[in-house]
Enzyme design. Structure first.
Site, PDB file in Angstrom:
ATOM      1  CB  SER A  51      16.134   3.552 -89.465  1.00 29.03           C
ATOM      2  OG  SER A  51      14.786   3.851 -89.806  1.00 29.03           O
ATOM      3  CE  LYS A  76      14.549   5.828 -92.845  1.00 27.87           C
ATOM      4  NZ  LYS A  76      13.672   5.393 -91.730  1.00 27.87           N
ATOM      5  CB  SER A  94      12.679   5.033 -87.662  1.00 28.10           C
ATOM      6  OG  SER A  94      13.059   3.738 -87.297  1.00 28.10           O
TER       7      SER A  94
END
Length: 454
Positions: A137, A62, A161
């Site tokens: 996210s 990420k 997330s």
């Protein structure tokens, strides 16, 4: 080891898939680094040297983790040209284990969002239906795993997330006990709930990656030493006698009728295996969401105050220094990030902090106490991951409040700092297993049980 494919071939195959993917999961491809590392693994194998469990395994990161020499943008305009000066501890541990990073993955800017639409790289598209959001996210990370572009990915979980996008894309996603994995080198959103978490296609892969990243780190004072989780310890679930679920999550008006009936059907299958199931009382989901966002917004306002274009970031000059700060932040932050900074500054401001922020801290203590009582009565808690199925791309941006409420079932476990795992069974967006602090092993054990039960 059958030597049917070289490590270099495997890495090149995955890089090709990432390059042509239409799901907008990629911020930066790490071509040269990945191929260089793969060549070294192949050389080791050619010499007959032993290689570790993760050696040569391609993974995604990420884009909120530092990896020295690579762009680390947090999917934001402010940091689109920022290069990491160092490597995050969790990522370094994976590199030390021989895993090969392929990609920095698209996500909501600074982790602010539940859909991976708040990004300068374009909305991440769901792995199953590209018209729907990929979740957030850590949307890019979950979609890359679901599409087999990476073997596993490292997301970040603050209020859900990792777990929510894992649920939206039918893969496994773990938020470990807070402090089990170092946060050093992870861009801070809300420091008291931020967790490094793996996303993968099997419980075994989650276990291996979790073991590799866990451990005390002098650069993060919240970390602690934890025992390695062995495969043999999670293959037998006989020690789990009682499972709890929160009545008000299931009786809520917000839950989709199909998600509710699927969840209750899963409960019946667990009962049929001789496990006692208890309905528990918990805080209303809107109380959990408002408590979480009060504290998370306060922490993000504080954490992002350093990003003004002075030391790093895309500085926009104006006539005065104050105006330079203002225009740099207003032009470079997403609407959602600005909303969270304004909200955070308000709850911390004089006249509001006693009324709102301190009340949030007190509620957080009450939530933790509630969990302690629950885990005296049950071994694990099961819940849906989300009240609803993934929305269409564009819908969440029109209604930020609806986006916040999609976190209703994940944020409570974040506030309690509990180990919680999304499994791709039981409802359209999976089920969530939680256990008491430091009981990550129990969560994986129950996940293996569910795999054979539901």
């Amino acid at each position: 080891m059958n030597k049917e494919i070289t490590c270099t071939d495997l890495v090149q195959e995955k890089l090709a898939l990432l390059k042509q993917n239409t799901h907008q999961t990629v911020n930066t491809l790490l071509n040269d680094l990945a191929i260089d590392l793969a060549t070294k693994v192949d050389a080791k194998i050619a010499k007959g040297e032993t290689i570790g469990l993760l050696e040569g395994i391609p993974f995604g990161i990420k884009d909120v983790y530092m990896l020295q020499g690579t762009y680390t943008t947090a999917s934001s305009a402010l940091l689109k040209k920022y290069k990491s000066a160092y490597t995050a501890t969790a990522i370094q541990k994976l590199l030390d284990a021989g895993a090969i990073p392929l990609v920095k993955e698209n996500c909501d800017s600074f982790g602010h969002g539940s859909s991976s639409e708040n990004t300068i790289f374009g909305a991440v598209k769901n792995a199953i239906n590209p018209e729907l959001v990929g979740g957030g996210s850590s949307g890019g990370s979950a979609v890359n795993v679901a599409k087999d572009y990476t073997v596993f990915s490292i997301g970040g979980d603050t209020g859900g997330s990792v777990r929510q996008p894992a649920g939206y894309n039918c893969v496994y996603g773990l938020k470990p006990t807070y402090g089990r994995i170092s946060r050093f080198g992870l861009m801070a959103y809300a420091s008291s709930t931020d967790c490094v978490g793996p996303i993968a296609k099997s419980v075994e892969d989650i276990r291996i990656v979790l073991n590799a990243m866990s451990g005390k780190d002098n650069k993060d004072q919240t970390t602690y030493a934890s025992a390695e989780i062995e495969n043999k310890n999670i293959s037998n679930s006989e020690s789990i006698k009682t499972v709890g679920y929160f009545k008000n999550f299931i009786d809520s008006e917000a839950i989709d009728a199909q998600v509710k009936s699927d969840f209750l059907a899963s409960i019946e299958k667990i009962k049929a295996k001789g496990i006692e199931v208890k309905a528990l009382d918990f805080f209303k989901s809107d109380t959990l969401v408002s408590t979480y966002y009060t504290l998370a917004m306060a922490e993000t306002a504080s954490n992002l105050s350093r990003l003004d274009g002075t030391n790093y970031g895309n500085r926009i000059e104006a006539e005065t220094l104050k105006e330079t700060y203002a225009v740099t932040r207003s032009e470079n932050f997403s609407e959602e990030t600005k909303r969270r900074i304004v909200g955070g500054n308000q709850v911390l401001s004089q006249g509001f902090s006693d009324e709102i922020y301190l009340k949030g801290l007190a509620l957080r203590d009450d939530i933790s106490e509630n969990f302690e009582n629950d885990f005296a009565a049950v071994d694990v808690i099961l819940s849906p991951v989300t009240p609803n199925t993934p929305p269409k791309i564009g819908d969440s941006l029109k209604d930020p409040l609806a986006m916040y409420l999609s976190d209703a079932y994940t944020v409570g476990f974040s506030l309690g700092q509990l180990p919680t795992l999304t499994v791709p069974q039981g409802t359209a967006t999976g089920l969530q297993i939680s256990a008491a602090k430091n009981n990550d092993e129990l969560v994986l054990k129950f996940a293996n049980f569910l795999k054979d039960t539901i």
